[in-house]
Design a protein around this motif. Sequence first.
Motif, short mmCIF file in Angstrom:
data_model
loop_
_atom_site.label_atom_id
_atom_site.label_comp_id
_atom_site.label_asym_id
_atom_site.label_seq_id
_atom_site.Cartn_x
_atom_site.Cartn_y
_atom_site.Cartn_z
N HIS A 8 0.82 -1.20 0.00
CA HIS A 8 0.00 0.00 0.00
C HIS A 8 0.86 1.25 0.00
CE1 HIS A 8 -2.76 -3.12 1.38
NE2 HIS A 8 -3.68 -2.40 0.80
N ARG A 9 2.16 1.05 -0.24
CA ARG A 9 3.10 2.18 -0.30
C ARG A 9 2.89 3.14 0.85
NH1 ARG A 9 2.37 1.67 -5.67
NH2 ARG A 9 4.06 0.51 -6.61
N ARG A 10 2.74 2.57 2.02
CA ARG A 10 2.49 3.45 3.16
C ARG A 10 3.56 3.18 4.20
NH1 ARG A 10 -3.48 2.86 4.90
NH2 ARG A 10 -3.68 2.36 2.72
N PRO A 11 4.32 4.18 4.56
CA PRO A 11 5.27 3.97 5.65
C PRO A 11 4.52 3.95 6.97
CG PRO A 11 5.35 6.24 4.96
CD PRO A 11 4.35 5.56 4.08
N LEU A 12 5.26 3.64 8.00
CA LEU A 12 4.70 3.53 9.33
C LEU A 12 3.82 4.72 9.69
CD1 LEU A 12 5.19 1.47 11.54
CD2 LEU A 12 6.84 3.04 12.48
N LEU A 13 2.60 4.40 10.11
CA LEU A 13 1.73 5.48 10.58
C LEU A 13 1.64 5.39 12.10
CD1 LEU A 13 -1.20 4.81 8.13
CD2 LEU A 13 0.45 6.63 7.93
N GLY A 14 0.89 6.27 12.66
CA GLY A 14 0.50 6.07 14.05
C GLY A 14 1.53 6.51 15.06
N HIS A 15 2.74 6.88 14.59
CA HIS A 15 3.73 7.28 15.58
C HIS A 15 3.35 8.58 16.25
CE1 HIS A 15 7.06 4.87 16.49
NE2 HIS A 15 7.08 4.40 15.26
N ALA A 16 2.91 9.52 15.44
CA ALA A 16 2.58 10.83 15.98
C ALA A 16 1.46 10.71 17.02
CB ALA A 16 2.14 11.77 14.86
N GLU A 17 0.41 9.97 16.66
CA GLU A 17 -0.70 9.83 17.60
C GLU A 17 -0.23 9.16 18.88
OE1 GLU A 17 -2.80 8.27 13.82
OE2 GLU A 17 -0.74 8.65 14.37
N GLU A 18 0.60 8.13 18.68
CA GLU A 18 1.08 7.38 19.81
C GLU A 18 1.82 8.30 20.79
OE1 GLU A 18 4.28 3.96 20.34
OE2 GLU A 18 3.11 3.81 18.51
N GLU A 19 2.60 9.20 20.22
CA GLU A 19 3.37 10.11 21.04
C GLU A 19 2.46 10.95 21.92
OE1 GLU A 19 6.47 9.08 21.45
OE2 GLU A 19 6.02 8.55 19.38
N GLN A 20 1.34 11.42 21.32
CA GLN A 20 0.47 12.32 22.05
C GLN A 20 -0.29 11.62 23.17
OE1 GLN A 20 -1.75 13.63 18.76
NE2 GLN A 20 -0.18 15.08 18.07
N GLN A 21 -0.47 10.31 22.98
CA GLN A 21 -1.26 9.60 23.97
C GLN A 21 -0.52 9.40 25.30
OE1 GLN A 21 -2.25 6.13 21.83
NE2 GLN A 21 -4.02 7.03 20.82
N VAL A 22 0.81 9.53 25.25
CA VAL A 22 1.57 9.31 26.47
C VAL A 22 1.52 10.58 27.31
CG1 VAL A 22 3.81 8.72 27.39
CG2 VAL A 22 3.06 7.75 25.23
N SER A 23 0.89 10.48 28.46
CA SER A 23 0.79 11.67 29.31
C SER A 23 2.07 11.86 30.10
CB SER A 23 -0.39 11.50 30.27
OG SER A 23 -0.08 10.46 31.18
N ALA A 24 2.25 13.06 30.62
CA ALA A 24 3.45 13.36 31.40
C ALA A 24 3.53 12.44 32.62
CB ALA A 24 3.40 14.82 31.85
N GLU A 25 2.37 12.17 33.18
CA GLU A 25 2.29 11.30 34.34
C GLU A 25 2.88 9.92 34.03
OE1 GLU A 25 -1.56 11.17 37.07
OE2 GLU A 25 -1.65 9.89 35.34
N GLU A 26 2.46 9.41 32.90
CA GLU A 26 2.94 8.09 32.51
C GLU A 26 4.44 8.09 32.26
OE1 GLU A 26 -0.89 5.99 30.42
OE2 GLU A 26 0.21 7.55 29.37
N GLU A 27 4.92 9.19 31.66
CA GLU A 27 6.36 9.31 31.41
C GLU A 27 7.11 9.16 32.73
OE1 GLU A 27 7.85 9.61 28.59
OE2 GLU A 27 6.77 10.88 27.17
N VAL A 28 6.62 9.82 33.75
CA VAL A 28 7.28 9.76 35.05
C VAL A 28 7.24 8.33 35.59
CG1 VAL A 28 7.20 10.53 37.44
CG2 VAL A 28 6.78 12.16 35.58
N LEU A 29 6.07 7.72 35.52
CA LEU A 29 5.91 6.36 36.02
C LEU A 29 6.89 5.42 35.34
CD1 LEU A 29 2.07 5.86 36.36
CD2 LEU A 29 3.80 5.84 38.16
#
Lengths: 280, 178
Positions: B94-115
């Motif tokens: 489908h000539r499509r490179p990896l999607l979803g990275h950007a969304e994935e990044e946004q879903q990680v909250s600061a709280e989770e980063e700390v955890l």
Amino acid sequence: MTWHADGPTLARYQAAALGPAAAASVEAHLDRCGDCRAALATMADPSRLARNWAAVEDRLDDGARPVLLRLLLRLGVHEHHARLVLMTPALRGPSIAGVVAVLTVVVLAAQADGGSGDAVFSLFLVLAPLLPLAGVAAAFGGFDPLHELTRTAPTPAFELLLTRAVAILVTTTVLSALTALPLPLHGWEVAAWLLPALGLSAASLALSTWIPAHWAAAGLGSAWVAAAALSWRVNRFDADVLERFVALGPLGQLVCAALAATGAVVVVLRRDTLEFRRFP
Amino acid sequence: MRDRGDDSRGDGELLRAVGARDSGALEVLYARHAPWLTARLTHRCGDRDLVDQAVQDTFVAVWRNASAFSGQGEPAAWIWGIGIRRLIDQLRRHRRPLLGHAEEEQQVSAEEEVLVGVEHGDLAGVIDRLSPELRAVVRATVLDGLTTREAGRLLGVPTGTVKTRMARARLQMREALA
């Protein structure tokens, strides 16, 4: 296994909401831990899993795929294209056998003729361009066993036509090229049938946007044979085979190239009529 | 679909049964492995349809090639090896490179980063601080076990880019951990 991913971590992983490093360590663990895989499985969407399983199950019994289909798939052809190509009438066993028979006769005649084999060669040059034309007529002229199916297929008619036309051209070209090898030819004569084959096929496809494909093919085929016969008579005592056939000489090649180009342009421009022609 | 609990056979044994054309065994394998495979592929590709297609292709491939499983090593890892490559096939098709990275990044909250930082210490922090491009390369080559070429296909970048990004990621991680 002493360490296990806890429920909340797995849930966040399932929701793709876990940080990259934590996700990576969950994955490394899942590789080796059946219990955590099972725990994760309880969080998955059951209807999605069931849907995918049904799709897998549907495909299990086609394990006995034809060799040709597997070959095409290996070459990177999409499965629905590959199946379409293999169901093209001109490419089914009997048609291929017919083509091979015609070409074999040509080769045998050349062997028997010995000498220069000019007559046989001429015959081959006239016949070879007719093969793809016949293939096109068979595929699009209503002799197609899949006629009803292709009419209702969700694939665009133009894509359908291109796929099958290319398959027909490639097959007949390869067969004709193989036949040409043992013929006593010299120089570019060997390939003199190539442009006429292309021109006639393209022209018949273009015409088929107005009239039924088998009429188009029959008309063009007759015109081709007539042109060959006429030009042959006029110059019958010339030494060079290609000069004897105006249709195969430089002028004829030029005309055929123009036919091919025009035909291609017409087919592209009129591709929408193909959709309507599905429902005559 | 049958439940995993229905069958006490191990994965290796099931694979041998699949090799002997036992579709029931494949169903048990599917019930056990499709869920995590789907989740793991979803982390690589945001397109649900492509992931579904890749999962289906994977189990059809398992059906056809179960006899190729050596019996050595973890069947789950073997299935993953097939799955990630089927996903790459889908992406390429489908000539499509990896999607979803950007969304994935946004879903990680600061709280989770700390955890996550607390849970995994410095290394996790270092990995998380890598730019998404560098991290994707590290994940594809180190965790997914792909070759440089396969990683390039998965991420939709040339092989040379994979190599330079990997080198940069290595440097950045070494400096951060020193």
